[in-house]
Enzyme design. Structure first.
Site, PDB file in Angstrom:
ATOM      1  N   GLN A 186       0.854  -1.206   0.000  1.00 40.78           N
ATOM      2  CA  GLN A 186       0.000   0.000   0.000  1.00 40.78           C
ATOM      3  C   GLN A 186       0.882   1.245   0.000  1.00 40.78           C
ATOM      4  OE1 GLN A 186      -3.557  -0.602   2.886  1.00 40.78           O
ATOM      5  NE2 GLN A 186      -1.982  -2.018   3.585  1.00 40.78           N
TER       6      GLN A 186
ATOM      7  N   HIS B 140      -1.332   1.347  -4.317  1.00 38.61           N
ATOM      8  CA  HIS B 140      -1.723   2.766  -4.210  1.00 38.61           C
ATOM      9  C   HIS B 140      -0.817   3.674  -5.041  1.00 38.61           C
ATOM     10  CE1 HIS B 140      -3.861   1.903  -0.115  1.00 38.61           C
ATOM     11  NE2 HIS B 140      -4.582   1.537  -1.154  1.00 38.61           N
TER      12      HIS B 140
ATOM     13  N   CYS C 278       0.210  14.299 -15.447  1.00 37.47           N
ATOM     14  CA  CYS C 278      -0.717  15.359 -15.887  1.00 37.47           C
ATOM     15  C   CYS C 278      -2.131  14.787 -15.944  1.00 37.47           C
ATOM     16  CB  CYS C 278      -0.322  15.868 -17.280  1.00 37.47           C
ATOM     17  SG  CYS C 278      -1.532  17.013 -17.972  1.00 37.47           S
TER      18      CYS C 278
ATOM     19  N   CYS D  93       0.917  20.272 -22.135  1.00 36.41           N
ATOM     20  CA  CYS D  93      -0.451  20.765 -22.422  1.00 36.41           C
ATOM     21  C   CYS D  93      -0.952  21.770 -21.396  1.00 36.41           C
ATOM     22  CB  CYS D  93      -1.407  19.566 -22.472  1.00 36.41           C
ATOM     23  SG  CYS D  93      -1.831  18.932 -20.826  1.00 36.41           S
TER      24      CYS D  93
ATOM     25  N   ASN E 197       2.926  -6.834  13.400  1.00 31.02           N
ATOM     26  CA  ASN E 197       2.509  -5.463  13.679  1.00 31.02           C
ATOM     27  C   ASN E 197       2.830  -5.163  15.135  1.00 31.02           C
ATOM     28  OD1 ASN E 197       0.979  -3.029  14.001  1.00 31.02           O
ATOM     29  ND2 ASN E 197      -0.302  -3.648  12.260  1.00 31.02           N
TER      30      ASN E 197
ATOM     31  N   GLU F  63       0.760  -3.597  16.969  1.00 35.85           N
ATOM     32  CA  GLU F  63      -0.534  -3.525  17.678  1.00 35.85           C
ATOM     33  C   GLU F  63      -1.534  -4.420  16.959  1.00 35.85           C
ATOM     34  OE1 GLU F  63      -2.105   0.445  17.280  1.00 35.85           O
ATOM     35  OE2 GLU F  63      -2.245   0.276  15.093  1.00 35.85           O
TER      36      GLU F  63
END
Ligand code: APR
Length: 262
Positions: free
Chosen positions: A105, A123, A131, A159, A222, A224
């Protein structure tokens, strides 16, 4: 202190697995100095995510770029960060042929910089700006320099259209190729490592559920618990990814050496 028993358990699961896939989030890059989003010092504790949606960008691209420069001045810097031990451990696991691909991600490009070759950027990637009118792409380093010199918003040299970081903003669709390939990888793996993600943003957070539905073991790393913990994931190694992953990979190498496979 990380649970050494779980380190050994995960190493055994990786060695036994037919096809391992990793889903990574911002927690893999915090030890490279890139803050995460929802942790104690996360980006969304200081900035309002509503200012970084696609509709906010279209409504006022100048303000979006001003906020982006402000974030950089506040130390939320992605460009220039270097891979950490977690990135290198995953790259090593791929070299050992025990990690088929990474679905990330993150938009920092650090998995590739650490040597991982099969990386699905769910992502996008913040190293480029695009552009929104003609699709021309520019290196973000150059575009940020133009913005810092006062060109706000930076525009396309071909452009005159407005430039946008080549990342997936809230309200934008996931790139179709990344979405399709990631879903296939989730279906076809028999072990998914879910590393450094709060698992609250969709559709990325559905991938561990797809893997589980198709019979894979799901293991979280992780510092948490997340909404997956104890429900979708079979077990969790709780602690810093930069400490845990190198230990797991060292254990995998040890097992492969004992089996005469390396
Ligand atoms: N070791 C282990 N876990 C860590 C570490 C670390 N060094 N640093 C952070 N974490 C954990 C945090 O506790 C949290 O659970 O990683 C997780 C990061 O979660 P988020 O900040 O929500 O990041 P992520 O899950 O990647 O966010 C998903 O949200 O804002 C959007 O597009 C953005 O891709 C991002 C998406």
């Amino acid at each position: 202190m990380v649970d050494e028993v779980l380190i050994k358990r995960l190493a055994l699961d990786i060695v036994k697995a037919r096809r391992v896939v990793a889903l990574t989030g911002a927690g893999v890059s915090t030890e490279s100095g890139i803050p995460d989003f929802r942790g104690p010092r996360g980006l969304w504790k200081k900035y309002d995510p509503k200012d970084f949606t696609y509709s906010a960008f279209l409504r006022n691209p100048r303000r979006y770029w001003e906020l982006r420069l402000q974030r950089k001045r506040d130390g939320f810097v992605v460009l220039g960060a270097k891979p950490n031990s977690a990135h290198y451990a995953l790259a090593r696991l791929e070299k050992l042929r025990k990690l088929h691909c990474i679905i990330t991600q993150n938009v920092d490009g650090l998995h590739q910089e650490a040597g991982s070759s099969r990386v699905i950027e769910f992502h996008g990637n913040s190293r480029w700006a695009v552009c929104i009118r003609c699709g021309e792409r520019y290196p973000m380093v150059e575009v940020e320099e133009r913005a810092e010199r006062g060109e706000l918003p930076p525009t396309c040299k071909s452009c005159g259209g407005v430039l946008k970081p080549e990342i997936v903003m809230f309200e934008e669709p996931i790139p179709m190729d990344a979405l399709i390939v990631a879903r296939e990888e989730a279906k076809n793996c028999d072990l998914m490592l879910v590393i450094g993600t709060s698992a609250v943003v969709y559709p990325a957070a559905e991938l561990p559920k797809i893997a589980k539905m198709y019979g894979a073991e799901v293991v979280e790393i992780n510092n948490e618990p997340t909404p997956l913990t104890g429900i979708v994931s079979d077990y969790m190694l709780e602690g810093r990814v930069g400490e845990i992953l190198p230990k797991v990979v060292a254990e995998v190498e040890d097992l492969l050496r004992k089996e005469g496979k390396i």
